[in-house]
Design a protein around this motif. Structure first.
Motif, short mmCIF file in Angstrom:
data_model
loop_
_atom_site.label_atom_id
_atom_site.label_comp_id
_atom_site.label_asym_id
_atom_site.label_seq_id
_atom_site.Cartn_x
_atom_site.Cartn_y
_atom_site.Cartn_z
N LEU A 158 0.85 -1.19 0.00
CA LEU A 158 0.00 0.00 0.00
C LEU A 158 0.89 1.24 0.00
O LEU A 158 1.83 1.34 0.79
CB LEU A 158 -0.90 0.00 1.24
CG LEU A 158 -1.68 1.27 1.56
CD1 LEU A 158 -2.71 1.56 0.47
CD2 LEU A 158 -2.35 1.16 2.93
N VAL A 159 0.59 2.17 -0.89
CA VAL A 159 1.30 3.44 -0.96
C VAL A 159 0.33 4.55 -0.56
O VAL A 159 -0.73 4.71 -1.17
CB VAL A 159 1.84 3.71 -2.37
CG1 VAL A 159 2.54 5.07 -2.41
CG2 VAL A 159 2.79 2.61 -2.80
N LEU A 182 5.23 3.66 2.36
CA LEU A 182 5.00 2.31 1.82
C LEU A 182 4.70 1.37 2.99
O LEU A 182 5.43 1.35 3.98
CB LEU A 182 6.23 1.81 1.07
CG LEU A 182 6.20 0.34 0.63
CD1 LEU A 182 5.10 0.09 -0.40
CD2 LEU A 182 7.56 -0.07 0.06
N PHE A 183 3.62 0.59 2.85
CA PHE A 183 3.19 -0.32 3.92
C PHE A 183 3.03 -1.74 3.38
O PHE A 183 2.64 -1.95 2.22
CB PHE A 183 1.85 0.12 4.51
CG PHE A 183 1.86 1.53 5.06
CD1 PHE A 183 2.34 1.79 6.33
CD2 PHE A 183 1.39 2.58 4.29
CE1 PHE A 183 2.35 3.08 6.84
CE2 PHE A 183 1.39 3.88 4.79
CZ PHE A 183 1.88 4.13 6.06
N ASP A 184 3.34 -2.70 4.23
CA ASP A 184 3.06 -4.11 3.98
C ASP A 184 1.67 -4.38 4.55
O ASP A 184 1.47 -4.32 5.77
CB ASP A 184 4.13 -4.98 4.67
CG ASP A 184 3.94 -6.46 4.41
OD1 ASP A 184 2.79 -6.91 4.22
OD2 ASP A 184 4.96 -7.19 4.43
N GLU A 207 4.93 -0.52 8.46
CA GLU A 207 5.51 0.46 7.55
C GLU A 207 6.85 -0.06 7.03
O GLU A 207 7.67 -0.57 7.78
CB GLU A 207 5.71 1.79 8.27
CG GLU A 207 6.31 2.87 7.41
CD GLU A 207 6.55 4.15 8.17
OE1 GLU A 207 7.74 4.55 8.29
OE2 GLU A 207 5.58 4.74 8.67
N MET A 208 7.08 0.08 5.72
CA MET A 208 8.31 -0.40 5.09
C MET A 208 9.25 0.74 4.70
O MET A 208 10.46 0.55 4.65
CB MET A 208 7.99 -1.24 3.86
CG MET A 208 7.19 -2.50 4.14
SD MET A 208 6.96 -3.50 2.65
CE MET A 208 8.65 -4.08 2.38
N ALA A 209 8.70 1.90 4.36
CA ALA A 209 9.56 3.02 3.93
C ALA A 209 8.76 4.31 4.02
O ALA A 209 7.53 4.31 3.95
CB ALA A 209 10.05 2.80 2.50
#
Length: 457
Positions: A126-127, A145-147, A153-155
Motif C-alpha cells: 500500500l502506498v 509504503l506499507f506491507d 511500515e516499510m519506507a
C-alpha cells in the motif's frame, strides 16, 4: 529540489498524527494470494510480468485544499498518485489496483493506514501520502509504503519541491517504493534525450528533444535546420554531445543546454561521429575518418588535441566506457563484419568478444558493469545483452528493426528505437532484462537514437 532526510519532518505538519486504529482484520486473502507470514515483502525481479505484485496507490489527501502555481493541492494529490501508479505499472513488476477499487484516504490516515479495509482488496503493498502547500510557495509531498499483510511500515520519504516540480516528487516516491520492494536501484526520476523525427521517409526533419523517462515535460533543444544524430548526455546532464550535419559537414558538437551554445569537439577538416562522454565527464570518445579510415579517438571535454586509440584498417566506432572508466567496448569490421571488441581505456589490449552468427553493433556498457547491450543484425535487427566477456548473449526483442539500446540508470531496463517496415517511421520502446516487459515510450512525433541520462540530482 530538496529531499527531507529527517523522518520527523514526515509527521504530517499542521495536524496531529493519527495512530493506527484498533481494527479487526477483514476476511483473509485466498490461499497463495499473499506472502507467507513473517517473510519480508519483496518482488521477484526475474519473472518479468508473470507475477506482478498487487499494490494499492490511492489518491494522496491534503490537509486543506490550496491553490498553487501547479494547481490545487487536492488535484495534485490525484495526479501524483497517477504518476506513481504509471511508473510502477510500466516497470512490469507491479499490478496497481484499478481506481474503482481504491478507497478515499483521510489526511490523518496517511501515516496510519486502515489495514483492515485494504486486506480484502488483495493488495500486498500500500502506498499512501499527502500533499501540503507551504507558506514559502513550495509543496511538501509525503510518501509512505506499507506491507498490508504484516501491517507494518516499510519506507517513508518526504520531498519539498517547487510546484512546477511536483512530477519529480512523484517519480522519487515511485523510486523509493520500487527500490524497497525489488532491491534494485531507482530509475524513474531520470531524463532521456533523443532525436525527434518528422516528414517523409527520404526527407526527415530531425531535432534533439529532452523528456522525462515517461515522456512528460517534453521540449525541443534544436530547431531542425540541420540533421542531428546520436545525442548523449554528460554525467551532469547540463551538456550534450551529438553529431550534426550543419553546413553539410558531419561533425561532433558539444551543446550546453542552459545557454544554448555549442562548439565543435575537434576543429579539424574530417568527419567525426559516434560521440560519448566518459563516466566522469572529463573526456569524450568519438570516431574520426582520416584518409578513408575510421578510428576511435579521445579528447578532453574542454577541447584540445585528440588521442587516437585504435589503428586497425576499416571502421572502428561506437565506443562506450565501462562504469569505472577503465575499459571501452566498441564495434569494428576489422574481421570482415561488424563485431564487438573490448580494449583498455588507453587503447591497449584490444580483443574481440562477439562470436555469434550475424553482426553486432552499437554496444553500450551497463551502468552496473555486468553486461553490454548491443544491436544484433541477422535476419533483422534486435536488441540484446551479453556478458562483458561476450558470454551469455541473449536477444531481448524481435522487431523488424530494433536498434540503438541505452541503459536505464539502474541497469535494469533498455530503451531503443524500432523502425517500421516500409514507412521508415521510428518509435521509442523499452524492454527489461527478462525480455518480457516490452512497451512503447510515448513521444509527440517519431523518435530515434535515445540516450538515457543518470538519475537527476
Amino acid at each position: 529540489m530538496r529531499l527531507l532526510l529527517s523522518l520527523s519532518l514526515l509527521s504530517l505538519p499542521g495536524a496531529a498524527v493519527a495512530q493506527a486504529p484498533d481494527v479487526q482484520p477483514g476476511p483473509g486473502p485466498a490461499a497463495g494470494a499473499g506472502p507467507v507470514p513473517g517473510q519480508r515483502l519483496t518482488v521477484d525481479i526475474t519473472g518479468g510480468i508473470s507475477q506482478p505484485m498487487p499494490i494499492a496507490i490511492p489518491v494522496m489527501p491534503t490537509p486543506a485544499a490550496a491553490n498553487t502555481a501547479a494547481g490545487s493541492t487536492d488535484a495534485l494529490g490525484s495526479q501524483i498518485s497517477d504518476v506513481i501508479t504509471n511508473d510502477l505499472k510500466n516497470s512490469g513488476l507491479f499490478s496497481p489496483l484499478p481506481k474503482g477499487q481504491l478507497q478515499p484516504v483521510a489526511f490523518a490516515q496517511a501515516s496510519a493506514p486502515d489495514y483492515g479495509a485494504w486486506l480484502p482488496t488483495g493488495a500486498q503493498a500500500l502506498v499512501q501520502g499527502y500533499v501540503q502547500a507551504n507558506g514559502d510557495g513550495t509543496l511538501t509531498v509525503g510518501c509512505y509504503l506499507f506491507d498490508v499483510f504484516a501491517k507494518s511500515e516499510m519506507a517513508r520519504q518526504g520531498f519539498v519541491v517547487k510546484p512546477a516540480e511536483w512530477r519529480r516528487a512523484a517519480h522519487k516516491c515511485a523510486d523509493t517504493i520500487y527500490s524497497r520492494l525489488t532491491g534494485e536501484g531507482p530509475y524513474f526520476d531520470s531524463q532521456v534525450i533523443y532525436v525527434s523525427e518528422t516528414g517523409p521517409k527520404k526527407n526527415r526533419t530531425k531535432r534533439l528533444a529532452v523528456m522525462d523517462q515517461d515522456g512528460a515535460n517534453h521540449r525541443f533543444i534544436t530547431n531542425g535546420q540541420s540533421l542531428v544524430l546520436t545525442p548523449r548526455f554528460a554525467p551532469t546532464q547540463q551538456t550534450v554531445v551529438f553529431m550534426s550535419y550543419e553546413n553539410n559537414q558531419p561533425r561532433v558538437y558539444v551543446y550546453d543546454i542552459g545557454s544554448g551554445r555549442k562548439r565543435l569537439v575537434v576543429n579539424q577538416p574530417y568527419t567525426t561521429f559516434a560521440p560519448r562522454f566518459s563516466p566522469d565527464g572529463r573526456s569524450i570518445l568519438f570516431s574520426m575518418i582520416v584518409n578513408g579510415n575510421a578510428d576511435i579517438y579521445r579528447v578532453s571535454a574542454s577541447g584540445g588535441a585528440a588521442t587516437r586509440l585504435t589503428t586497425s584498417p576499416g571502421i572502428d566506432t561506437g565506443g562506450s566506457y565501462s562504469p569505472d572508466g577503465s575499459k571501452i567496448v566498441f564495434e569494428s569490421d576489422r574481421s570482415g563484419t561488424q563485431q564487438l571488441y573490448v580494449m583498455n581505456a588507453d587503447g591497449s589490449g584490444q580483443r574481440r568478444i562477439s562470436f555469434g552468427s550475424g553482426r553486432y553493433a552499437t554496444p553500450v556498457w551497463s551502468p552496473r558493469g555486468d553486461l553490454i547491450a548491443y544491436t544484433h543484425i541477422g535476419g533483422g535487427f534486435s536488441v540484446g545483452t551479453m556478458g562483458v566477456d561476450g558470454s551469455g548473449a541473449k536477444d531481448l526483442t524481435k522487431g523488424w528493426q530494433d536498434e540503438g539500446p541505452t541503459w536505464s540508470p539502474n541497469g535494469r531496463v533498455l530503451m531503443f528505437f524500432r523502425t517500421a517496415q516500409g514507412s521508415g517511421r521510428a518509435d521509442l520502446w523499452s524492454v527489461d532484462l527478462t525480455g518480457v516487459n516490452e512497451r512503447r515510450v510515448p513521444t509527440p512525433l517519431d523518435g530515434s537514437d535515445p540516450a538515457w541520462g543518470p538519475l537527476r540530482p
